[in-house]
Design an enzyme around this catalytic site. Structure first.
Site, PDB file in Angstrom:
ATOM      1  N   ASN A   1      10.528   0.273 -13.942  1.00  0.00           N
ATOM      2  CA  ASN A   1      10.849  -0.998 -13.447  1.00  0.00           C
ATOM      3  C   ASN A   1      11.272  -1.909 -14.455  1.00  0.00           C
ATOM      4  OD1 ASN A   1       8.296  -2.492 -14.729  1.00  0.00           O
ATOM      5  ND2 ASN A   1       7.326  -0.848 -13.532  1.00  0.00           N
TER       6      ASN A   1
ATOM      7  N   ASP B   1       3.679   2.357  -8.864  1.00  0.00           N
ATOM      8  CA  ASP B   1       2.863   2.666  -7.746  1.00  0.00           C
ATOM      9  C   ASP B   1       2.834   3.953  -7.357  1.00  0.00           C
ATOM     10  OD1 ASP B   1       1.721   0.077  -7.578  1.00  0.00           O
ATOM     11  OD2 ASP B   1       3.201  -0.549  -5.946  1.00  0.00           O
TER      12      ASP B   1
ATOM     13  N   LYS C   1      15.773  20.170 -16.298  1.00  0.00           N
ATOM     14  CA  LYS C   1      16.731  18.997 -15.861  1.00  0.00           C
ATOM     15  C   LYS C   1      17.150  19.740 -14.326  1.00  0.00           C
ATOM     16  CE  LYS C   1      20.736  16.648 -17.034  1.00  0.00           C
ATOM     17  NZ  LYS C   1      22.377  16.819 -17.691  1.00  0.00           N
TER      18      LYS C   1
ATOM     19  N   ASP D   1      -4.701   3.559  -9.126  1.00  0.00           N
ATOM     20  CA  ASP D   1      -4.725   2.111  -9.491  1.00  0.00           C
ATOM     21  C   ASP D   1      -5.739   1.902 -10.783  1.00  0.00           C
ATOM     22  OD1 ASP D   1      -5.262  -0.717  -9.360  1.00  0.00           O
ATOM     23  OD2 ASP D   1      -4.354  -0.754  -7.278  1.00  0.00           O
TER      24      ASP D   1
ATOM     25  N   PHE E   1      -3.131  -9.060 -12.466  1.00  0.00           N
ATOM     26  CA  PHE E   1      -1.796  -9.683 -12.612  1.00  0.00           C
ATOM     27  C   PHE E   1      -1.300  -9.592 -11.096  1.00  0.00           C
ATOM     28  CE2 PHE E   1       0.110 -11.944 -16.018  1.00  0.00           C
ATOM     29  CZ  PHE E   1      -1.031 -11.781 -17.087  1.00  0.00           C
TER      30      PHE E   1
ATOM     31  N   LYS F   1      -5.754  -9.470  -3.275  1.00  0.00           N
ATOM     32  CA  LYS F   1      -5.532  -8.455  -4.496  1.00  0.00           C
ATOM     33  C   LYS F   1      -6.836  -8.759  -4.940  1.00  0.00           C
ATOM     34  CE  LYS F   1      -0.925  -7.161  -5.128  1.00  0.00           C
ATOM     35  NZ  LYS F   1       0.187  -7.437  -5.742  1.00  0.00           N
TER      36      LYS F   1
ATOM     37  N   LYS G   1      -8.989  -5.335  -4.908  1.00  0.00           N
ATOM     38  CA  LYS G   1      -9.306  -4.552  -6.274  1.00  0.00           C
ATOM     39  C   LYS G   1     -10.628  -4.779  -7.121  1.00  0.00           C
ATOM     40  CE  LYS G   1      -4.473  -4.223  -7.143  1.00  0.00           C
ATOM     41  NZ  LYS G   1      -3.761  -3.204  -7.781  1.00  0.00           N
TER      42      LYS G   1
HETATM   43  N1  CTP Z   1      -1.845  -2.308 -11.241  1.00  0.00           N
HETATM   44  C1  CTP Z   1      -2.712  -1.140 -12.043  1.00  0.00           C
HETATM   45  N2  CTP Z   1      -2.427   0.310 -11.473  1.00  0.00           N
HETATM   46  C2  CTP Z   1      -1.323   0.502 -10.460  1.00  0.00           C
HETATM   47  C3  CTP Z   1      -0.836  -0.636  -9.984  1.00  0.00           C
HETATM   48  C4  CTP Z   1      -1.062  -1.851 -10.317  1.00  0.00           C
HETATM   49  O1  CTP Z   1      -3.414  -1.428 -12.926  1.00  0.00           O
HETATM   50  N3  CTP Z   1      -1.319   1.708 -10.205  1.00  0.00           N
HETATM   51  C5  CTP Z   1      -2.405  -3.753 -11.626  1.00  0.00           C
HETATM   52  C6  CTP Z   1      -1.302  -4.161 -12.373  1.00  0.00           C
HETATM   53  O2  CTP Z   1      -1.251  -4.106 -13.579  1.00  0.00           O
HETATM   54  C7  CTP Z   1      -1.447  -5.722 -11.821  1.00  0.00           C
HETATM   55  C8  CTP Z   1      -2.415  -5.510 -10.595  1.00  0.00           C
HETATM   56  O3  CTP Z   1      -2.446  -4.309 -10.630  1.00  0.00           O
HETATM   57  O4  CTP Z   1      -2.536  -6.411 -12.828  1.00  0.00           O
HETATM   58  C9  CTP Z   1      -1.238  -5.905  -9.447  1.00  0.00           C
HETATM   59  O5  CTP Z   1      -0.236  -5.092  -9.438  1.00  0.00           O
HETATM   60  P1  CTP Z   1       0.439  -5.152  -8.191  1.00  0.00           P
HETATM   61  O6  CTP Z   1       1.995  -4.168  -8.458  1.00  0.00           O
HETATM   62  O7  CTP Z   1       1.384  -6.521  -7.991  1.00  0.00           O
HETATM   63  O8  CTP Z   1      -0.112  -4.781  -7.279  1.00  0.00           O
HETATM   64  P2  CTP Z   1      -0.245  -3.469  -6.279  1.00  0.00           P
HETATM   65  O9  CTP Z   1      -1.625  -3.120  -6.229  1.00  0.00           O
HETATM   66  O10 CTP Z   1       0.651  -2.521  -6.700  1.00  0.00           O
HETATM   67  O11 CTP Z   1       0.008  -4.118  -4.796  1.00  0.00           O
HETATM   68  P3  CTP Z   1       1.570  -3.936  -4.184  1.00  0.00           P
HETATM   69  O12 CTP Z   1       2.592  -3.271  -4.780  1.00  0.00           O
HETATM   70  O13 CTP Z   1       1.184  -3.690  -2.642  1.00  0.00           O
HETATM   71  O14 CTP Z   1       1.938  -5.637  -4.125  1.00  0.00           O
END
Ligand code: CTP
Length: 407
Positions: A212, A280, A290, A309, A328, A342, A346
């Site tokens: 990303n 995610d 490859k 997560d 975040f 969130k 979380k």
């Molecule tokens: N985060 C994490 N591990 C993951 C996904 C997210 O530690 N696998 C943490 C990120 O570092 C951030 C927070 O979770 O602090 C929110 O991340 P975000 O991508 O915005 O949230 P998601 O839980 O992925 O929700 P969504 O994609 O549905 O918005």
């Protein structure tokens, strides 16, 4: 720098007095201001006019000047200063100071002061080595007076040895050091802060990956901010193009799974901030070789499975949970609602929400505009640099920790 610092320079009667003119210029160049006192003997070597001209203020020289005493007494003269410097300091004034004598404006001021005092001795080598002078200097040292020099070298009188006044550069360096504030106890001293930053790379095959646009800047800025506040910082970083900040332990990782493992391995920590843009999804069975296009193939399927997560896992730990867990929420719509959801989902103590929709230019940029969401309030901060956000946030978290926020 000596910004807003006021030095009271006492010039006594020695050939080195001409170097004091240089010292006045150096103090002013450093942003300080200088008031001056010349002893009677000093006036044989430099004139009050040249001293006053360089200092930009009247040079004082007589204890019993009625006008001076009504304008500014010797007590005020010393109290207005941050530091009193005697340069050059002759054997005579050193002897008087060591014995608490007060028979002119210079010695009276020195006896009346409650400010730090520094001397730069200058005299003939035999006078310096004389047991009386050595005894007096030791006395001053034990009385808490700073002594700079003297240097060794050829003397104006032709002899060689210690007794030359220290050079103005050395005196100014000692002045700056004497006036530098001692580091106050840093608020995160002795605390361990874990930060995740950057993107993760989830392999498709040995040469391709899912990634990303995260630059890692906000996470790195947080690491710098935490280190400045005295914390031991462990920065678990996905692949980024940023310099490694000095004094910070950086653990480079590629995938979300590695990031979680490293985070667990670093426990216990006091504060954990999850600023990484963790993918995610990861490819269910990433290829060891490859992937080649097959003949006639015009599409391909990849099965993705959820990554762990990291934030949620760490926030819901039953043992060793960090005292403060911060996540975040990068959103492109319904920012505050999504961020509040969130926080609950979380199980963390704080969510830093920011709008990363394309038009804000925040993703990958230098600035950020964040909302601080905790269980009981939302605070919206103005747009500022990612470093400014980081500094303010770390102060905020240090205060929360200091107030014993328990969860
Ligand atoms: N985060 C994490 N591990 C993951 C996904 C997210 O530690 N696998 C943490 C990120 O570092 C951030 C927070 O979770 O602090 C929110 O991340 P975000 O991508 O915005 O949230 P998601 O839980 O992925 O929700 P969504 O994609 O549905 O918005």
């Amino acid at each position: 720098m000596l910004n807003d610092k006021r030095i009271l320079l006492i010039i006594t009667g020695g050939i080195a007095a001409y170097k004091s003119l240089e010292l006045i210029r150096a103090i002013k160049k450093q942003g300080g201001s200088v008031s001056t006192i010349l002893t009677k003997a000093a006036k044989q070597f430099v004139t009050p006019l040249s001293v006053a001209t360089l200092a930009g203020e009247k040079a004082f020289d007589d204890l019993f000047d009625l006008n001076d005493e009504t304008e500014i007494g010797h007590i005020e003269l010393s109290r207005a200063a941050d530091l009193i410097v005697v340069a050059p300091a002759t054997a005579d004034i050193i002897a008087k100071m060591a014995n608490g004598m007060a028979d002119d404006l210079a010695t009276t001021t020195l006896l009346a002061t409650d400010k730090p005092v520094m001397i730069a001795p200058a005299m003939n080598v035999r006078m310096w080595e004389h047991v009386a002078t050595q005894r007096n200097v030791l006395q001053l040292h034990n009385d808490g007076i700073m002594v700079v020099g003297p240097d060794e070298g050829e003397m104006a009188c032709g002899e060689y040895g210690p007794g030359r006044m220290a050079e103005p550069e050395a005196i100014i360096a000692a002045i700056i050091e004497a006036l530098s504030p001692v580091d106050a106890e840093k608020p995160l001293q002795g605390k361990r802060v874990l930060i995740t930053a950057g993107p993760t790379h989830e392999p498709i095959d040995p040469v391709r990956y899912i990634a990303n646009r995260s630059s890692g800047r906000q996470g790195y800025a947080l690491a710098i901010a935490a280190e400045r506040l005295g914390a031991k910082v462990i920065l678990i970083s996905g692949p980024v193009n940023l310099d490694i900040p000095p004094g910070i332990e950086v653990l480079p990782v590629e995938t979300a799974s590695e990031m979680l493992q490293y985070a667990k391995d670093e426990l216990p920590v006091d504060i954990a901030i999850f600023a990484a843009a963790v993918a995610d999804w990861k490819v269910k069975n990433s290829a060891d070789e490859k992937l080649k296009k097959q003949k006639g193939q015009d599409s391909m399927q990849m099965q993705l499975v959820q990554n762990p997560d990291i934030l949620q896992t760490m926030a819901k730990l039953k043992t060793n949970r960090p005292q403060l867990v911060v996540g975040f929420a990068a959103e492109t719509e319904n920012l505050l609602e999504n961020a509040k959801a969130k926080l609950l989902k979380k199980g963390c103590d704080m969510i830093i929400a920011n709008d990363v929709s394309h038009e804000t230019g925040i993703m990958g940029g230098n600035d950020n505009q964040v909302h601080i969401i905790t269980a009981d309030k939302v605070e919206s901060w103005p747009k500022m640099s990612k470093q400014a956000v980081a500094d303010r946030l770390m102060e905020y978290l240090a205060a929360m920790l200091g107030h014993g926020v328990n969860i």
